[in-house]
Design a protein around this motif. Structure first.
Motif, short mmCIF file in Angstrom:
data_model
loop_
_atom_site.label_atom_id
_atom_site.label_comp_id
_atom_site.label_asym_id
_atom_site.label_seq_id
_atom_site.Cartn_x
_atom_site.Cartn_y
_atom_site.Cartn_z
N SER A 244 45.62 39.30 4.15
CA SER A 244 46.45 38.27 4.79
C SER A 244 47.89 38.73 4.93
CB SER A 244 46.39 36.97 3.99
OG SER A 244 45.08 36.44 4.01
N SER B 237 47.51 30.84 3.49
CA SER B 237 47.65 30.40 2.09
C SER B 237 48.45 31.39 1.24
CB SER B 237 46.27 30.17 1.46
OG SER B 237 45.56 29.20 2.17
N LYS C 12 51.65 29.69 5.54
CA LYS C 12 50.85 28.50 5.21
C LYS C 12 49.42 28.66 5.70
CE LYS C 12 54.50 25.12 4.86
NZ LYS C 12 55.05 23.84 5.31
N GLY C 13 49.25 29.17 6.91
CA GLY C 13 47.91 29.33 7.47
C GLY C 13 47.03 30.28 6.69
N SER D 293 39.15 31.22 10.16
CA SER D 293 39.39 30.21 11.21
C SER D 293 40.83 30.25 11.68
CB SER D 293 39.04 28.82 10.69
OG SER D 293 37.67 28.73 10.42
N PHE D 294 41.76 30.36 10.75
CA PHE D 294 43.18 30.43 11.11
C PHE D 294 43.46 31.71 11.90
CE2 PHE D 294 47.57 31.73 10.14
CZ PHE D 294 48.23 30.68 10.77
N CYS E 246 38.57 40.44 9.33
CA CYS E 246 38.02 39.36 8.50
C CYS E 246 37.60 39.82 7.11
CB CYS E 246 36.84 38.70 9.21
SG CYS E 246 37.32 37.90 10.75
N ASP F 57 38.67 34.44 3.30
CA ASP F 57 37.79 33.28 3.14
C ASP F 57 37.61 32.60 4.50
OD1 ASP F 57 40.13 31.80 3.61
OD2 ASP F 57 40.40 31.30 1.50
N ASN F 58 36.71 31.64 4.57
CA ASN F 58 36.39 30.99 5.85
C ASN F 58 37.59 30.30 6.48
OD1 ASN F 58 33.73 31.84 5.85
ND2 ASN F 58 33.00 30.03 4.77
N ALA F 59 38.43 29.67 5.66
CA ALA F 59 39.62 29.00 6.20
C ALA F 59 40.58 30.00 6.83
CB ALA F 59 40.32 28.20 5.10
N SER F 60 40.75 31.15 6.19
CA SER F 60 41.64 32.18 6.73
C SER F 60 41.06 32.81 7.99
CB SER F 60 41.91 33.27 5.68
OG SER F 60 42.65 32.73 4.60
#
Length: 124
Positions: free
Chosen positions: A54, A29, A26-27, A83-84, A74, A78-81
């Motif tokens: 991922s 995606s 989930k984290g 951060s996770f 990194c 993406d930015n959300a990934s």
């Protein structure tokens, strides 16, 4: 890395913590890909760069290795990934040694030790 998404995710891993698996999927995606379980092709060529990165990060964090080395983790995220990933790294550093080679994504805030390399001075 061929076959299905799940086969690539599980390859070589034993005793996978199902709660951690769901958390990571989930984290990053990847939960929809896990449900659909597509054929990903050799070296994951049917996945985007972010999906492949991922998937590999999930494998690293699901492993039981006491040392995890992340080289440019990194890239393609993406930015959300990203951060996770920082949250997961902070958690994992409590349980094992995590070595990260990175260029400025802020992982040093979690680090016990930081080694910075500088470009040598150019001579003419």
């Amino acid at each position: 890395m061929g076959g299905t998404f799940r086969k690539a995710l599980y390859y070589g891993l034993v005793d996978i913590d199902s709660e951690k698996l769901i958390y990571l999927l989930k984290g990053f995606s990847l939960d929809k890909l896990f449900e659909v379980n597509p054929i990903i092709g050799a070296r994951g060529h049917n996945l985007s760069g972010g999906e492949l990165a991922s998937l590999l990060l999930c494998r690293a964090f699901l492993s039981s290795y006491s040392i995890v080395i992340l080289d440019e983790p990194c890239n393609n995220l993406d930015n959300a990934s990203i951060s996770f990933l920082k949250v997961v790294v902070a958690q994992e550093m409590k349980e094992r040694i995590v070595i990260i080679a990175d260029h400025g994504h802020g992982f040093e805030q979690f680090a016990d030790y930081v080694i910075q390399f500088q470009e040598p001075e150019k001579t003419i």
